[in-house]
Design a protein around this motif. Structure first.
Motif, short mmCIF file in Angstrom:
data_model
loop_
_atom_site.label_atom_id
_atom_site.label_comp_id
_atom_site.label_asym_id
_atom_site.label_seq_id
_atom_site.Cartn_x
_atom_site.Cartn_y
_atom_site.Cartn_z
N MET A 145 -9.65 14.49 8.52
CA MET A 145 -10.27 14.07 9.76
C MET A 145 -10.50 12.58 9.68
O MET A 145 -10.88 12.06 8.64
N ASP A 146 -10.26 11.88 10.76
CA ASP A 146 -10.39 10.44 10.80
C ASP A 146 -11.68 10.03 11.47
O ASP A 146 -12.19 10.74 12.34
N LEU A 147 -12.21 8.89 11.08
CA LEU A 147 -13.35 8.29 11.77
C LEU A 147 -12.81 7.25 12.72
O LEU A 147 -12.02 6.39 12.33
N VAL A 148 -13.20 7.33 13.98
CA VAL A 148 -12.74 6.39 14.98
C VAL A 148 -13.96 5.71 15.57
O VAL A 148 -14.90 6.37 16.00
N ILE A 149 -13.97 4.39 15.55
CA ILE A 149 -15.02 3.61 16.20
C ILE A 149 -14.33 2.87 17.32
O ILE A 149 -13.41 2.10 17.08
N GLY A 150 -14.79 3.12 18.55
CA GLY A 150 -14.06 2.59 19.70
C GLY A 150 -12.70 3.24 19.70
O GLY A 150 -12.59 4.44 19.69
N ASN A 151 -11.65 2.46 19.68
CA ASN A 151 -10.32 3.04 19.62
C ASN A 151 -9.63 2.68 18.31
O ASN A 151 -8.42 2.67 18.24
N TYR A 152 -10.41 2.42 17.27
CA TYR A 152 -9.85 2.05 15.99
C TYR A 152 -10.14 3.12 14.95
O TYR A 152 -11.28 3.51 14.75
N GLN A 153 -9.10 3.59 14.31
CA GLN A 153 -9.28 4.53 13.21
C GLN A 153 -9.72 3.74 12.00
O GLN A 153 -9.07 2.78 11.61
N HIS B 177 4.00 11.12 14.30
CA HIS B 177 4.21 11.81 13.02
C HIS B 177 2.99 12.56 12.49
O HIS B 177 3.03 13.09 11.39
N TYR B 178 1.92 12.58 13.25
CA TYR B 178 0.74 13.32 12.82
C TYR B 178 -0.20 13.52 14.00
O TYR B 178 -0.04 12.92 15.05
N GLN B 179 -1.19 14.36 13.78
CA GLN B 179 -2.19 14.66 14.80
C GLN B 179 -3.57 14.44 14.21
O GLN B 179 -3.83 14.79 13.07
N THR B 180 -4.45 13.84 14.99
CA THR B 180 -5.83 13.61 14.58
C THR B 180 -6.74 14.51 15.41
O THR B 180 -6.58 14.59 16.62
N VAL B 181 -7.66 15.17 14.75
CA VAL B 181 -8.69 15.95 15.43
C VAL B 181 -10.02 15.34 15.01
O VAL B 181 -10.24 15.10 13.82
N GLY B 182 -10.88 15.07 15.99
CA GLY B 182 -12.13 14.41 15.66
C GLY B 182 -13.32 15.01 16.36
O GLY B 182 -13.19 15.81 17.29
N ILE B 183 -14.48 14.62 15.89
CA ILE B 183 -15.76 15.04 16.46
C ILE B 183 -16.52 13.78 16.81
O ILE B 183 -16.67 12.89 15.96
N GLY B 184 -17.00 13.69 18.04
CA GLY B 184 -17.85 12.58 18.44
C GLY B 184 -19.30 12.97 18.26
O GLY B 184 -19.75 13.98 18.80
#
Length: 117
Positions: A1-9, A50-57
């Motif tokens: 799972m990635d951390l995204v702040i604004g639109n930046y991973q 080439h990949y999928q990110t799933v995140g939680i806000g």
């Protein structure tokens, strides 16, 4: 799972870490801020070539106010809602707006509780 702040991973889960631990760690590493996690507010998925990110806000509040960005970043700024809307992808902005509305509802509820006591 990635951390995204604004639109930046900016990071992701380390092996064995849960999303809450990753969020606390990544925000500390990237911004110097300590946070209190209030609650999850939304989920998202981003499909890339080439990949999928799933995140939680999450709705979080800082417990300190000394921003110290990591070497990976050059600058930061606090913006109002109008500038945020102009800057972000509409889907990301709408998720953040929903989080702000959740925060305002919690503040109003807490204020009403204080007044009742």
């Amino acid at each position: 799972m990635d951390l995204v702040i604004g639109n930046y991973q900016v990071g992701g889960l380390e092996y064995g870490e849960d999303p809450h631990q990753a969020l606390v760690r990544e925000l500390k590493e990237e911004t110097g801020l300590d946070i209190e996690i209030i609650k999850p507010v939304y989920t998202f998925t981003a499909i890339r070539p080439h990949y999928q990110t799933v995140g939680i806000g999450f709705l979080c509040i800082p417990t300190n106010d000394q921003v110290k960005i990591s070497f990976e970043h050059t600058d930061y700024k606090f913006v109002d809602e109008d500038e945020l809307e102009k800057t972000l992808d509409p889907h990301i902005f709408n998720d953040i707006k929903k989080t702000i509305e959740e925060y305002n509802q919690i503040r109003e509820y807490e204020e009403l509780k204080r007044e009742a006591n």
